[in-house]
Write a protein that holds these residues in place. Sequence first.
Motif: not given
Length: 214
Positions: A30-42
């Motif tokens: 749903v959010l793409g790989e960049n979105g996934l990485n962003a929420v994992l980080r936050s």
Amino acid sequence: MSDQQTVIIPEDAPYVNALLLQMLRGVEEVLGENGLNAVLRSSGLERYIGNPPANNLEYGIQAKEYARLNAAVEEFTGRAGKGMLQRIGRSSFRWAIQEQSAVMGLAGIALKALPQRLRMRAILLAIRKGLMDSVEFGKIDVKEENGVLVFIDYACVICHTRHNDKPICHQYIGTLSEAMAFATGKDARSFEVIETHCKAKGDGFCRFEIQEAR
Ligand SMILES: [Zn+2]
């Protein structure tokens, strides 16, 4: 009175890899790989960036970390959060059916021979069994009240340790809607799933009413 029951989950309760992996696949779709990485980080889960959890039933994360990831998706997507989390729930269920049916015990459910109403109930019972078999503290009830299917999770991890004045388990709504689609062959949007109670707002359980939209 089963509705009066509650389950006290330790704040640091563990949660299983396969269920986290299922959510991460949904977030990525749903959010793409960049979105996934962003929420994992936050959410403080950087350790999973480019390094997904194993597809097994071992404990690799804490329930409250899973809940924090869910909150991070909501923050990341802002006003669209509710719809995004529902899409993530749908996507993760589809992925689980394709890739995890053996792990989660969803393999071999013979739904086709049953009338629709029984198929809807059967898939909820299968989800219940899959979650209760894989999570030590899991406790779920499936019942029918006044012709409405009711799914109650006494140990919901989406909102574990979270607080809100409204129900917040939107991802669960997506998962249950997609389960209805899987069971009936109809579109997920043709089902109405409402979270009537939520542990995040102080209820003893998260309770969902499921019916075909009119
Ligand atoms: Zn909830």
